[in-house]
Design a protein around this motif. Sequence first.
Motif, PDB file in Angstrom:
ATOM      1  N   ALA A  80       0.848  -1.184   0.000  1.00 44.76           N
ATOM      2  CA  ALA A  80       0.000   0.000   0.000  1.00 44.76           C
ATOM      3  C   ALA A  80       0.889   1.241   0.000  1.00 44.76           C
ATOM      4  CB  ALA A  80      -0.896  -0.020   1.231  1.00 44.76           C
ATOM      5  N   SER A  81       0.284   2.385  -0.299  1.00 42.01           N
ATOM      6  CA  SER A  81       1.022   3.646  -0.202  1.00 42.01           C
ATOM      7  C   SER A  81       0.599   4.344   1.086  1.00 42.01           C
ATOM      8  CB  SER A  81       0.719   4.545  -1.399  1.00 42.01           C
ATOM      9  OG  SER A  81      -0.623   4.981  -1.376  1.00 42.01           O
ATOM     10  N   ALA A  82       1.553   4.969   1.778  1.00 46.70           N
ATOM     11  CA  ALA A  82       1.281   5.645   3.044  1.00 46.70           C
ATOM     12  C   ALA A  82       2.039   6.956   3.097  1.00 46.70           C
ATOM     13  CB  ALA A  82       1.693   4.752   4.205  1.00 46.70           C
ATOM     14  N   THR A  83       1.338   8.022   3.429  1.00 50.16           N
ATOM     15  CA  THR A  83       1.957   9.330   3.622  1.00 50.16           C
ATOM     16  C   THR A  83       1.510   9.885   4.962  1.00 50.16           C
ATOM     17  OG1 THR A  83       0.127  10.450   2.489  1.00 50.16           O
ATOM     18  CG2 THR A  83       2.034   9.810   1.155  1.00 50.16           C
ATOM     19  N   ILE A  84       2.346  10.697   5.606  1.00 49.02           N
ATOM     20  CA  ILE A  84       2.027  11.254   6.919  1.00 49.02           C
ATOM     21  C   ILE A  84       2.012  12.763   6.837  1.00 49.02           C
ATOM     22  CG2 ILE A  84       4.425  11.274   7.728  1.00 49.02           C
ATOM     23  CD1 ILE A  84       3.329  10.452  10.495  1.00 49.02           C
ATOM     24  N   VAL A 108       7.900  10.141  14.278  1.00 45.03           N
ATOM     25  CA  VAL A 108       6.704   9.339  14.076  1.00 45.03           C
ATOM     26  C   VAL A 108       6.570   9.015  12.590  1.00 45.03           C
ATOM     27  CG1 VAL A 108       5.209  11.379  13.872  1.00 45.03           C
ATOM     28  CG2 VAL A 108       4.225   9.159  14.487  1.00 45.03           C
ATOM     29  N   LYS A 109       6.064   7.815  12.291  1.00 41.35           N
ATOM     30  CA  LYS A 109       5.795   7.412  10.910  1.00 41.35           C
ATOM     31  C   LYS A 109       4.503   6.622  10.878  1.00 41.35           C
ATOM     32  CE  LYS A 109       8.768   3.326  11.453  1.00 41.35           C
ATOM     33  NZ  LYS A 109      10.012   2.659  11.011  1.00 41.35           N
ATOM     34  N   LEU A 110       3.917   6.522   9.690  1.00 37.86           N
ATOM     35  CA  LEU A 110       2.697   5.767   9.471  1.00 37.86           C
ATOM     36  C   LEU A 110       3.059   4.450   8.810  1.00 37.86           C
ATOM     37  CD1 LEU A 110      -0.395   5.470   9.383  1.00 37.86           C
ATOM     38  CD2 LEU A 110      -0.387   6.805   7.256  1.00 37.86           C
ATOM     39  N   VAL A 111       2.591   3.334   9.373  1.00 39.84           N
ATOM     40  CA  VAL A 111       2.893   2.003   8.866  1.00 39.84           C
ATOM     41  C   VAL A 111       1.599   1.364   8.367  1.00 39.84           C
ATOM     42  CG1 VAL A 111       3.846  -0.265   9.386  1.00 39.84           C
ATOM     43  CG2 VAL A 111       4.796   1.775  10.499  1.00 39.84           C
ATOM     44  N   ALA A 112       1.598   0.931   7.102  1.00 38.39           N
ATOM     45  CA  ALA A 112       0.431   0.278   6.495  1.00 38.39           C
ATOM     46  C   ALA A 112       0.851  -1.118   6.050  1.00 38.39           C
ATOM     47  CB  ALA A 112      -0.090   1.088   5.314  1.00 38.39           C
ATOM     48  N   SER A 113       0.200  -2.166   6.586  1.00 40.36           N
ATOM     49  CA  SER A 113       0.585  -3.548   6.294  1.00 40.36           C
ATOM     50  C   SER A 113      -0.555  -4.295   5.627  1.00 40.36           C
ATOM     51  CB  SER A 113       0.974  -4.273   7.591  1.00 40.36           C
ATOM     52  OG  SER A 113       2.027  -3.607   8.247  1.00 40.36           O
ATOM     53  N   ASN A 114      -0.225  -5.036   4.559  1.00 46.18           N
ATOM     54  CA  ASN A 114      -1.189  -5.962   3.963  1.00 46.18           C
ATOM     55  C   ASN A 114      -0.573  -7.360   3.972  1.00 46.18           C
ATOM     56  OD1 ASN A 114       0.599  -6.032   1.777  1.00 46.18           O
ATOM     57  ND2 ASN A 114      -0.602  -4.573   0.549  1.00 46.18           N
ATOM     58  N   ALA A 115      -1.183  -8.290   3.268  1.00 47.35           N
ATOM     59  CA  ALA A 115      -0.683  -9.654   3.281  1.00 47.35           C
ATOM     60  C   ALA A 115       0.732  -9.762   2.740  1.00 47.35           C
ATOM     61  CB  ALA A 115      -1.617 -10.560   2.485  1.00 47.35           C
ATOM     62  N   GLY A 116       1.142  -8.776   1.967  1.00 48.82           N
ATOM     63  CA  GLY A 116       2.490  -8.799   1.401  1.00 48.82           C
ATOM     64  C   GLY A 116       3.535  -8.188   2.302  1.00 48.82           C
ATOM     65  N   GLY A 117       3.140  -7.564   3.401  1.00 51.97           N
ATOM     66  CA  GLY A 117       4.097  -6.972   4.317  1.00 51.97           C
ATOM     67  C   GLY A 117       3.820  -5.501   4.558  1.00 51.97           C
ATOM     68  N   PRO A 118       4.659  -4.836   5.342  1.00 49.78           N
ATOM     69  CA  PRO A 118       4.428  -3.434   5.701  1.00 49.78           C
ATOM     70  C   PRO A 118       4.988  -2.452   4.681  1.00 49.78           C
ATOM     71  CG  PRO A 118       6.308  -4.270   6.915  1.00 49.78           C
ATOM     72  CD  PRO A 118       5.784  -5.420   6.094  1.00 49.78           C
ATOM     73  N   ALA A 119       4.340  -1.278   4.643  1.00 51.21           N
ATOM     74  CA  ALA A 119       4.849  -0.130   3.895  1.00 51.21           C
ATOM     75  C   ALA A 119       4.869   1.049   4.849  1.00 51.21           C
ATOM     76  CB  ALA A 119       3.962   0.157   2.692  1.00 51.21           C
ATOM     77  N   GLU A 120       5.897   1.868   4.805  1.00 51.00           N
ATOM     78  CA  GLU A 120       6.050   2.955   5.765  1.00 51.00           C
ATOM     79  C   GLU A 120       6.102   4.294   5.054  1.00 51.00           C
ATOM     80  OE1 GLU A 120       9.579   2.128   7.933  1.00 51.00           O
ATOM     81  OE2 GLU A 120       8.757   0.372   8.977  1.00 51.00           O
ATOM     82  N   SER A 121       5.575   5.304   5.752  1.00 45.87           N
ATOM     83  CA  SER A 121       5.674   6.669   5.247  1.00 45.87           C
ATOM     84  C   SER A 121       7.036   7.236   5.612  1.00 45.87           C
ATOM     85  CB  SER A 121       4.584   7.527   5.890  1.00 45.87           C
ATOM     86  OG  SER A 121       4.869   7.733   7.277  1.00 45.87           O
ATOM     87  N   ALA A 122       7.278   8.456   5.206  1.00 50.30           N
ATOM     88  CA  ALA A 122       8.463   9.162   5.666  1.00 50.30           C
ATOM     89  C   ALA A 122       8.327   9.421   7.172  1.00 50.30           C
ATOM     90  CB  ALA A 122       8.610  10.474   4.907  1.00 50.30           C
TER      91      ALA A 122
END
Length: 892
Positions: free
Chosen positions: A150-154, A227-241
């Motif tokens: 996923a895409s994640a922005t903070i 602080v960062k935003l972490v978005a995880s799906n079945a494929g693993g985590p994605a992190e914002s800056a």
Amino acid sequence: MEARSLNRRGRVMSALLAAVVVAACFGVGMASAVAPTVVVENANEVSFTSAHAEGTVDPQGVETSCHFEFISQAQIDENATYGLSEWEGAGSAPCDVEPLTGTGAQAVEAQLEGLTPSTVYHLRLVASNADGQSEAVAASTFETEAVDPASATIDPVTGVTGTTAHFSGSINPQAPAGNPAAYDVNWHFECSPECPGLAGGTISADSSDHTVEADASGLEPNTAYLVKLVASNAGGPAESATTPFTTEATGPQAETIPAFALDDGSSAVLGARINPRNSPTSFWFEYGLTTAYGQSAPAAEDADAGSGGQTEIETQEITGLAPGTVYHYRVVAENPAGQAIGNDVTFRTPPSASSQTCPNAVLRSENSSSALPDCRAYEMVSPPAKNGNDVGLSGASPVYVAAANGNALAFETLGALPGSQSSTAINQNLSTRGADGWSTKPLVPPVPARDNASFPIFLNFSPNLERGVMRNPPGPSLAPGDVAGADNLYLRDNGDDSYQTLSAPAVAGPNPESLAFYGESADSSHVAFEANAALTPGAPPPPDVVSNLYERADGELRLVSVLPSGEPAPHGVALLASSFIHTMAHSVSEDGSRIVFQTSNLGGDPEEEQIYLREDGTSTVQVSESQRAITDPAPTTPVLWGSSADGARVVFTSPKALTDDAPVGSTNVYRFDANSGELETLTVSANPDDPIPATTGVLGISEDASYIYFQSLTQYAPGQGVKGGPNIYVWHDGEIRYIATADVGDLGAANITPRVSPNGRYLVFGTSSRVTAYDNADAITGAPDSEVYLYDAGADRVTCASCRLSGDQPTGAASLPAPPFRKLNDRQRTVLDDGTVFFDSADAIVPADSNGLRDVFEFRDGRVDLISSGTSADISAFAGDPRPPRADRCRP
């Protein structure tokens, strides 16, 4: 789905690319035994997290079970590294047909779930019957589809205060057409250092932008965070800056703690717990004769508390005090962001040797007692000549009972004192104070030498020790109506040494056995006891009963264990006299008019084990009867904990919901009022996140049962205590207040030895848990030492009575005296109505304690005093307070 399944099973097996494994066993002179035959296809319909498996099994005429196993290549490689079998840790899915019977190849299939995207797997089919097991591994591995991150922005952090901040950002699951569940996103914000209590969430798979938010609380003031935003799906985590922010500076936290008044009477060490909250902080103490204070220390320049983020103990010595005077003081802490003022605390300086006006000053001087508080003096209660037999020390559960008027003490010796007619191993003695000092006489009746293994046991004493309830083993007759050669229960007059038989049968029947004292009125006109014998007409005999409960009232013996119907309890009572002995307060009311008891479920029906109140020997009411509109069907196994002094209020626990507001499915504390007939649930949780109470037991009850202290694994309000505890609470006037959380090993009253002052305001308990900011890790061993804590319900404050005010770590544990082994009322008076506490400690809390052994201390008015000498070559232990609980405690 049905049509697809039939189509699969109709496929031509000769087209399969698979391995076939057949196992057979033959024995000489025996019929052949054949394991099942299995064939497995390559996996099909492979997706991100699932796949379909198919194969055939020939049961060979024996009932057979089967399942598919799947394992990643990475797991196989790891197993090889650690020397494990190849398929160790494989996942499993059962065949759709169970069990398989008959002969010939039969089609089976299964859906494989919980797979990891973008992963290579091996597949095999395993089948087993009584004749053996067979496996077949698919010819080819299969690889699950990859899931794009996923895409994640903070966003920039907003709402920043000293302890809070608001986080927000955007997440796009970036799911492909069909929005497969593998693209569902779990998200959370992640801080460094950690931000406590952050909640995250879930976003269902789609291809849209979603705004997410969270509020952080409990942050450290004046602290830089990332602080960062972490978005995880079945494929693993994605992190914002990563985004930085810094919390604002706040004022410090400050708590005044008890002072240590030095022995000279003119100086003291004041103490406080201060948290600078990460800003440079100074502090000072204000003190004086009233809450107007008027003086401060240090006087010239404020003291430095540092700029850390942890609570530390700070101290300050003050001089020029007046001996024998009560002072007020408080701490004030200040940093650039604000000021914190601690609570008001009092302490009392000891009188100087020259200023004391104790009426027993000569005795104090002669007995080296001038340093003792409250005009106390050492007085040797036991006689100097003891036939070489020692007084029993606490810890071996001897009986020590102090008279309420302070003029008598009952104690045990390990052998007979001079003048005793007994030759038993343990002897009870009575010392009384007269005009010429203390005199002692044995209380044990004549016992032959051959009976040394069994000896008379005193089970209770009247408040001023004029009388005692004694169980005597088989021996000579002591009073009219007893049974020679049998166990008998007597009421002994300690003045004239006469005996009154309590337990003899009123009608012909078996001799009393398993006699146990239950309770008595203050004037001993009512004495209740248990016996597994039929002592009155209509009482059920053994083996129908565990034990019957009887009462000797004004010379008459009558059955107490009677149901509201007027019929005797068919299986008697539940032997409460031999359990919960230190919590069964006032099982018989002070005036003897009420006796509370619990029936036995010897018949195996939990509903038979109920709690009842017998009044005036004429009527019975069921205390534990449900007052709920819709009856809770749960089995009832209530536990009786005690009553008020007048017997009107009965406290018990039950796993059954007995009132309309009682939570179902939990053990609750109940209080029954005999005057109104009302039953109320005391443990109703106000925490929606922890609504089902988990009460582990009652710790103590005040004399009027208006204060009930209990232990629970529940958080009755958010943030109070630890979910899973064990937490200590008090109920008073319809309110539950959190006190402290004990160590996990201190579950139950037996481990923390709690005592409640008669008025209920104070609870004293021991635990190795770190209840206050004091570091109780032993300076030598590093393991936490048990300390003694005092809770003041009036101030809603916990104070460590046994901790070193200096803040230095202890070198020994403190403890409260264990409850007596026998069922005696608590005459040790461990905690008094003014908050005075007596305890033992192996730690040198005060400078005068120099022997490195266990000694006795008193904590009162914020001051710790050494009661034992502190110089003896032997340990000392608190046995009781032979002083009346009055303001005038001096003794000439």
